[in-house]
Write a protein that holds these residues in place. Sequence first.
Motif, PDB file in Angstrom:
ATOM      1  N   LEU A  24      56.826 -32.098 -19.310  1.00 29.40           N
ATOM      2  CA  LEU A  24      57.524 -31.065 -18.578  1.00 29.40           C
ATOM      3  C   LEU A  24      56.738 -29.782 -18.633  1.00 29.40           C
ATOM      4  CD1 LEU A  24      61.263 -30.337 -18.554  1.00 29.40           C
ATOM      5  CD2 LEU A  24      59.432 -29.477 -17.138  1.00 29.40           C
ATOM      6  N   LEU A  25      55.755 -29.720 -19.448  1.00 24.66           N
ATOM      7  CA  LEU A  25      54.946 -28.528 -19.524  1.00 24.66           C
ATOM      8  C   LEU A  25      53.736 -28.725 -18.665  1.00 24.66           C
ATOM      9  CD1 LEU A  25      55.105 -27.697 -23.243  1.00 24.66           C
ATOM     10  CD2 LEU A  25      56.739 -27.440 -21.443  1.00 24.66           C
ATOM     11  N   ILE A  26      53.816 -28.321 -17.449  1.00 26.39           N
ATOM     12  CA  ILE A  26      52.611 -28.362 -16.645  1.00 26.39           C
ATOM     13  C   ILE A  26      52.373 -26.972 -16.163  1.00 26.39           C
ATOM     14  CG2 ILE A  26      51.485 -29.848 -15.025  1.00 26.39           C
ATOM     15  CD1 ILE A  26      53.886 -31.263 -14.516  1.00 26.39           C
ATOM     16  N   ALA A  27      51.439 -26.294 -16.748  1.00 28.40           N
ATOM     17  CA  ALA A  27      51.180 -24.964 -16.264  1.00 28.40           C
ATOM     18  C   ALA A  27      49.758 -24.600 -16.526  1.00 28.40           C
ATOM     19  CB  ALA A  27      52.108 -24.010 -16.968  1.00 28.40           C
ATOM     20  N   GLY A  28      49.232 -23.723 -15.756  1.00 31.16           N
ATOM     21  CA  GLY A  28      47.854 -23.313 -15.954  1.00 31.16           C
ATOM     22  C   GLY A  28      47.825 -21.897 -16.446  1.00 31.16           C
ATOM     23  N   CYS A  29      47.175 -21.653 -17.579  1.00 23.21           N
ATOM     24  CA  CYS A  29      47.215 -20.313 -18.110  1.00 23.21           C
ATOM     25  C   CYS A  29      45.980 -19.539 -17.712  1.00 23.21           C
ATOM     26  CB  CYS A  29      47.374 -20.310 -19.620  1.00 23.21           C
ATOM     27  SG  CYS A  29      45.988 -20.901 -20.547  1.00 23.21           S
ATOM     28  N   SER A  39      52.271 -15.707 -14.551  1.00 25.78           N
ATOM     29  CA  SER A  39      53.229 -16.479 -13.769  1.00 25.78           C
ATOM     30  C   SER A  39      53.346 -15.921 -12.360  1.00 25.78           C
ATOM     31  CB  SER A  39      54.593 -16.454 -14.463  1.00 25.78           C
ATOM     32  OG  SER A  39      55.526 -17.197 -13.754  1.00 25.78           O
ATOM     33  N   ALA A  40      53.437 -14.598 -12.267  1.00 24.04           N
ATOM     34  CA  ALA A  40      53.536 -13.990 -10.949  1.00 24.04           C
ATOM     35  C   ALA A  40      52.279 -14.241 -10.146  1.00 24.04           C
ATOM     36  CB  ALA A  40      53.781 -12.490 -11.100  1.00 24.04           C
ATOM     37  N   ALA A  41      51.113 -14.138 -10.808  1.00 23.89           N
ATOM     38  CA  ALA A  41      49.853 -14.366 -10.112  1.00 23.89           C
ATOM     39  C   ALA A  41      49.746 -15.804  -9.624  1.00 23.89           C
ATOM     40  CB  ALA A  41      48.686 -14.036 -11.036  1.00 23.89           C
ATOM     41  N   ALA A  42      50.196 -16.749 -10.479  1.00 18.59           N
ATOM     42  CA  ALA A  42      50.136 -18.157 -10.082  1.00 18.59           C
ATOM     43  C   ALA A  42      51.027 -18.407  -8.878  1.00 18.59           C
ATOM     44  CB  ALA A  42      50.571 -19.051 -11.246  1.00 18.59           C
ATOM     45  N   GLY A  43      52.235 -17.779  -8.876  1.00 16.49           N
ATOM     46  CA  GLY A  43      53.151 -17.974  -7.754  1.00 16.49           C
ATOM     47  C   GLY A  43      52.587 -17.431  -6.456  1.00 16.49           C
ATOM     48  N   GLU A  44      51.898 -16.288  -6.536  1.00 15.18           N
ATOM     49  CA  GLU A  44      51.329 -15.709  -5.327  1.00 15.18           C
ATOM     50  C   GLU A  44      50.198 -16.577  -4.783  1.00 15.18           C
ATOM     51  OE1 GLU A  44      50.166 -11.846  -6.545  1.00 15.18           O
ATOM     52  OE2 GLU A  44      52.204 -11.081  -6.735  1.00 15.18           O
ATOM     53  N   GLY A 263      69.396 -24.247 -14.686  1.00 16.57           N
ATOM     54  CA  GLY A 263      68.293 -24.403 -15.641  1.00 16.57           C
ATOM     55  C   GLY A 263      67.013 -24.600 -14.859  1.00 16.57           C
ATOM     56  N   ALA A 264      66.705 -23.620 -14.009  1.00 12.14           N
ATOM     57  CA  ALA A 264      65.720 -23.819 -12.947  1.00 12.14           C
ATOM     58  C   ALA A 264      64.282 -23.870 -13.449  1.00 12.14           C
ATOM     59  CB  ALA A 264      65.854 -22.702 -11.905  1.00 12.14           C
ATOM     60  N   MET A 265      63.487 -24.663 -12.734  1.00 10.54           N
ATOM     61  CA  MET A 265      62.047 -24.712 -12.922  1.00 10.54           C
ATOM     62  C   MET A 265      61.356 -23.887 -11.837  1.00 10.54           C
ATOM     63  SD  MET A 265      61.266 -28.669 -13.944  1.00 10.54           S
ATOM     64  CE  MET A 265      59.506 -28.301 -13.967  1.00 10.54           C
ATOM     65  N   ASP A 266      60.148 -23.444 -12.131  1.00 13.69           N
ATOM     66  CA  ASP A 266      59.332 -22.700 -11.167  1.00 13.69           C
ATOM     67  C   ASP A 266      58.285 -23.647 -10.588  1.00 13.69           C
ATOM     68  OD1 ASP A 266      57.657 -21.063  -9.728  1.00 13.69           O
ATOM     69  OD2 ASP A 266      57.244 -19.663 -11.366  1.00 13.69           O
ATOM     70  N   PRO A 267      58.442 -24.077  -9.327  1.00 15.39           N
ATOM     71  CA  PRO A 267      57.517 -25.063  -8.754  1.00 15.39           C
ATOM     72  C   PRO A 267      56.149 -24.501  -8.416  1.00 15.39           C
ATOM     73  CG  PRO A 267      59.054 -24.320  -7.088  1.00 15.39           C
ATOM     74  CD  PRO A 267      59.509 -23.705  -8.380  1.00 15.39           C
ATOM     75  N   SER A 268      55.973 -23.196  -8.543  1.00  8.57           N
ATOM     76  CA  SER A 268      54.691 -22.585  -8.168  1.00  8.57           C
ATOM     77  C   SER A 268      53.680 -22.577  -9.307  1.00  8.57           C
ATOM     78  CB  SER A 268      54.924 -21.144  -7.688  1.00  8.57           C
ATOM     79  OG  SER A 268      55.236 -20.283  -8.772  1.00  8.57           O
ATOM     80  N   LEU A 269      54.088 -23.048 -10.494  1.00  4.69           N
ATOM     81  CA  LEU A 269      53.215 -22.964 -11.664  1.00  4.69           C
ATOM     82  C   LEU A 269      52.427 -24.238 -11.886  1.00  4.69           C
ATOM     83  CD1 LEU A 269      55.564 -21.215 -14.252  1.00  4.69           C
ATOM     84  CD2 LEU A 269      53.865 -20.170 -12.740  1.00  4.69           C
ATOM     85  N   PRO A 270      51.136 -24.125 -12.217  1.00  2.00           N
ATOM     86  CA  PRO A 270      50.361 -25.304 -12.595  1.00  2.00           C
ATOM     87  C   PRO A 270      50.717 -25.748 -14.012  1.00  2.00           C
ATOM     88  CG  PRO A 270      48.993 -23.353 -12.690  1.00  2.00           C
ATOM     89  CD  PRO A 270      50.316 -22.922 -12.147  1.00  2.00           C
ATOM     90  N   ALA A 271      50.200 -26.909 -14.403  1.00  3.74           N
ATOM     91  CA  ALA A 271      50.652 -27.575 -15.623  1.00  3.74           C
ATOM     92  C   ALA A 271      50.484 -26.739 -16.884  1.00  3.74           C
ATOM     93  CB  ALA A 271      49.928 -28.909 -15.775  1.00  3.74           C
ATOM     94  N   ARG A 272      49.309 -26.169 -17.074  1.00  7.00           N
ATOM     95  CA  ARG A 272      49.082 -25.466 -18.333  1.00  7.00           C
ATOM     96  C   ARG A 272      50.000 -24.263 -18.472  1.00  7.00           C
ATOM     97  NH1 ARG A 272      43.074 -23.705 -19.952  1.00  7.00           N
ATOM     98  NH2 ARG A 272      42.702 -25.693 -18.860  1.00  7.00           N
ATOM     99  N   LEU A 274      52.961 -23.901 -17.076  1.00  4.42           N
ATOM    100  CA  LEU A 274      54.307 -24.408 -17.341  1.00  4.42           C
ATOM    101  C   LEU A 274      54.471 -24.726 -18.824  1.00  4.42           C
ATOM    102  CD1 LEU A 274      55.246 -26.881 -14.452  1.00  4.42           C
ATOM    103  CD2 LEU A 274      56.553 -24.905 -15.192  1.00  4.42           C
ATOM    104  N   ASN A 275      53.488 -25.419 -19.384  1.00  2.41           N
ATOM    105  CA  ASN A 275      53.576 -25.797 -20.791  1.00  2.41           C
ATOM    106  C   ASN A 275      53.562 -24.572 -21.695  1.00  2.41           C
ATOM    107  OD1 ASN A 275      53.607 -28.434 -19.988  1.00  2.41           O
ATOM    108  ND2 ASN A 275      51.513 -28.889 -20.555  1.00  2.41           N
ATOM    109  N   LEU A 276      52.721 -23.601 -21.374  1.00  2.27           N
ATOM    110  CA  LEU A 276      52.630 -22.393 -22.171  1.00  2.27           C
ATOM    111  C   LEU A 276      53.943 -21.610 -22.135  1.00  2.27           C
ATOM    112  CD1 LEU A 276      50.842 -20.488 -23.861  1.00  2.27           C
ATOM    113  CD2 LEU A 276      50.149 -19.388 -21.724  1.00  2.27           C
ATOM    114  N   GLU A 277      54.520 -21.483 -20.962  1.00  2.00           N
ATOM    115  CA  GLU A 277      55.766 -20.733 -20.850  1.00  2.00           C
ATOM    116  C   GLU A 277      56.929 -21.494 -21.482  1.00  2.00           C
ATOM    117  OE1 GLU A 277      56.561 -19.000 -17.061  1.00  2.00           O
ATOM    118  OE2 GLU A 277      54.588 -18.063 -16.933  1.00  2.00           O
ATOM    119  N   GLN A 278      56.871 -22.816 -21.462  1.00  2.00           N
ATOM    120  CA  GLN A 278      57.915 -23.574 -22.146  1.00  2.00           C
ATOM    121  C   GLN A 278      57.789 -23.393 -23.652  1.00  2.00           C
ATOM    122  OE1 GLN A 278      58.180 -27.937 -22.225  1.00  2.00           O
ATOM    123  NE2 GLN A 278      60.175 -27.736 -21.237  1.00  2.00           N
TER     124      GLN A 278
END
Length: 530
Positions: A24-29, A39-44, A263-272, A274-278
């Motif tokens: 569930l942690l997919i985000a790019g840091c 997070s804001a930059a990734a969404g943009e 309990g919303a997820m942010d679909p605009s975030l890459p994996a790392r 997502l994981n970092l923010e989780q």
Amino acid sequence: MHTRRTHRRTRTGTAAALLAASALLIAGCSSGNSPSTASAAAGEAAGVLAPLPRSTPAALTPYYRQKPAWRDCGVPGFQCATLKVPLDYAEPTAGDVRLALTRKKATGPGKRLGSLLVNPGGPGGSAVGYVQAYAGIGYPADVRARYDVVAVDPRGVAGSSPVECLDGPGMDAYTRTDVTPDDAKETGALVASYKRFAEGCGADAPKLLRHVSTVEAARDMDIVRAALGDGKLNYVGASYGTFLGATYAGLFPDRAGRLVLDGAMDPSLPARRLNLEQAEGFHTAFAAFAKDCVRRSGCPLGGRSTGVGRAGDNLRAFFEKLDARPIPTGDADGRRLTESLATIGVIAAMYDEGAWPQLREALTAAMKENDGAELLLLSDSYYERDAHGDYSNLMFANAAVNCLDLPPAFDSPDEVRRALPAFEKASPVFGEGLAWASLNCAYWPVRATGEARRIEAKGAAPIVVVGTTRDPATPYRWAEALAGQLSSARLLTYEGDGHTAYGRGSACIDSAINAYLLAGTPPKDGKRCS
């Protein structure tokens, strides 16, 4: 330790949970940015999910014309059925997937409002099991009176062509894998564990594994909607279920009815990212637990003068002792409490503040009495391991969906090591394990087909997005982000602890959502409850 799992249960992310959590942690840091700035930059930077054409392709018409053959399924008050959906929407004649459905018909009185589809999250959570065990009787009586409460297990999950990866003993070995490797040998063992898991999944369902994405599951829901005879989809999705519901709205905005995304997820975030923010979300939840614990006599993490930082240090020291010497649990299969299993036990209790007393007792027994039984029980509940040593397919489907939805957070152990400072800053207690857990998709047998994208769903009816301020698995900023993307969103905030808000004791939250589901009246954007 699959951190990316955001399962709704009253518990859509450490060894297996870290192994699973990384799902569930997919985000790019981004180096040098705070989580909120990055997070804001990734969404943009993310693209936008484009809607599908309104007309149904001729090749899909037979699927849309199905009618479920409801039958008694052995659970009082419920009926069950199956529907077929195409394995591959790009080639609808290439084979089918059978979906398992259940429903509890509206009880009345009052005008029937159609079907209310419910998804508890995961990915990998059984919606059928959840509705039969809870939603079909636990949802407000007024809602059950007016709606047929319906659930469908998404493709690859539970009753719907489930993905299988390892047998019970194999999963036992996987869940106790050390996810905080100290040297090259332990790093190699962790990588080997990820590879065995991935190879098992690939061997079980090589074709299906390429077609269990959230986009495909959302398209399946539209076939279910049509089969149920509903012109629009009414839906309550929790945790990962918010990503599934938002994806549906993005693909079919004109067919989105009353949607609650809790309990919303942010679909605009890459994996790392997502994981970092989780990881940061779990730290927020742990801080709340620690503050509560040290105010009580006998807290194993310290006394009244102990701050959150010191309490975290005490817990980390305990984990390090387990890393060197696991403790007995009295388990019939001889399992001992390892660092990874203990970490998952603690993480499991972060999902619901109602589990805090149990966690205090479990930590007391383990830290002061050398008895790991209660922490092992919490870990087993997270992994859905039963008393016979069998596991549900939750963790298998969790990885299968997550690794297909987004490119891997990390490609190598060296990348994880470089990211450790950021993860440990986000969560001094859990960050290291969650970072290593984020490596699992690097060895997945099929390439990701999805990518991080904003979801706007222009033209959709009002959509209620719910966020909890101290949610461990889906940080509150994700609800803010999703509400900012959806063109018709109404953000509803619960100021409190635990994962998700609807049906968890807040009369303010429940009344706002019930009014929306029953009368179509969404709450005022920005409404807050405590």
